[in-house]
Design a protein around this motif. Sequence first.
Motif, short mmCIF file in Angstrom:
data_model
loop_
_atom_site.label_atom_id
_atom_site.label_comp_id
_atom_site.label_asym_id
_atom_site.label_seq_id
_atom_site.Cartn_x
_atom_site.Cartn_y
_atom_site.Cartn_z
N SER A 1 -0.30 6.01 -2.06
CA SER A 1 -0.49 4.63 -1.63
C SER A 1 0.84 3.91 -1.48
O SER A 1 0.98 3.02 -0.63
CB SER A 1 -1.38 3.89 -2.64
OG SER A 1 -1.58 2.56 -2.24
N ALA B 1 2.67 1.02 1.43
CA ALA B 1 2.70 -0.37 0.97
C ALA B 1 3.58 -1.21 1.89
O ALA B 1 4.49 -0.69 2.56
CB ALA B 1 3.23 -0.42 -0.46
N ASN C 1 -1.55 -2.78 2.65
CA ASN C 1 -1.31 -1.35 2.54
C ASN C 1 -1.90 -0.64 3.75
O ASN C 1 -3.10 -0.75 4.03
CB ASN C 1 -1.95 -0.83 1.24
CG ASN C 1 -1.58 0.60 0.96
OD1 ASN C 1 -2.06 1.51 1.62
ND2 ASN C 1 -0.73 0.81 -0.04
#
Length: 360
Positions: free
Chosen positions: A196, A200, A69
């Motif tokens: 997030s 990714a 990530n």
Amino acid sequence: SVLGIANYRRLFISSTCSFFGMNMQMVLLALVAWELTKSFTLSGMLMASSALPMLLFTLPGGAIVDRVNKRTLMMFTQASMGTLNVLCGILILTEDISVWSLLGLGIAQGSIISIGMPARTPLMASVVSPQRIGSAIAVSNMSMNMSRVVGPMLGVAIIEFFPHIGTRFDVGYEWGYMTSGLLGIISLIPLLRVPSNIAAPQPGPSNQKEAMSIKSILRDIVAGISYVYSTPRLRLLMALMLVLTIFAQPFQNLVAGFAESGLKMDDWQAKAGQLTAMAGVGAMIGSMLITWLAEWDRKPLLQWLSGLATAAGFITMTVGSQMFGFAGAVVGVTIVGGATAFYMTASSTMMLMSTNPKFY
């Protein structure tokens, strides 16, 4: 403006805080390295201590970025850099700082940067449309170059205002380093608001768990090198950027020694900070100009002209400092700062726009 895009704006604010801390730390490192060694050779070696791990780990870092990530990696990088700067401040405070400890910290920082920094540009590019990538990079670089003005000036102001606790140094280097570390840690706050999922890894076979093996990372490195080698435009752009990186950008590493032994300045810490800041002023002007010309399709011509301007700036810096002292050096440094910033931004934009997105 790309700043109207919420996630880009958060990344921009985080990067700006990180850039301020990084540029403050760079001028402080130059001052401390010169203070400890009084040698251009040793100062250059200390300033370049981060270059070797960056050379060794940047390619693996790029492959690792594809598998993790990117937001998490940026947070790790900025938190680690901030912590190392605080540690260096503590070593100066206790007067335990040495050439070897400064060298070790440089190697550690270079290793962290080489792994984490490749995540920044593709993450910023991923939150804007392909048509606005050039503007996104230009705005980001404008922030970085603005920090090249304010960071050194703030760093020098802090070390001169807050005295060193002890007798080894005349100024409070420790407080500058601790402020730099604090800015690195503060830069984490905007990143926490970036979703997030947009950072990714892209889905695909290479993102399976086994893809983190050394074999798969080496395979991706070879694929990336092969792609660049088979793409003449990218190959040329990288070669041109390498020339500037090796022969032009390191001049700021020796500004402290230049101010004391070349210009014979008694207040050489302040003058070195001012020269570094003026390089930042030039860089900010150059980045504003390239932002204005971001959509123009004659970027190769702009790159060529900025390369000539860089050479002219070094000549001006050399001759001007001999004829007019500090004022002549300021003019030359400002030209070099603006020309190199323009050159690197134009090159980075052309590289990104010429690359298949799967290799970001």
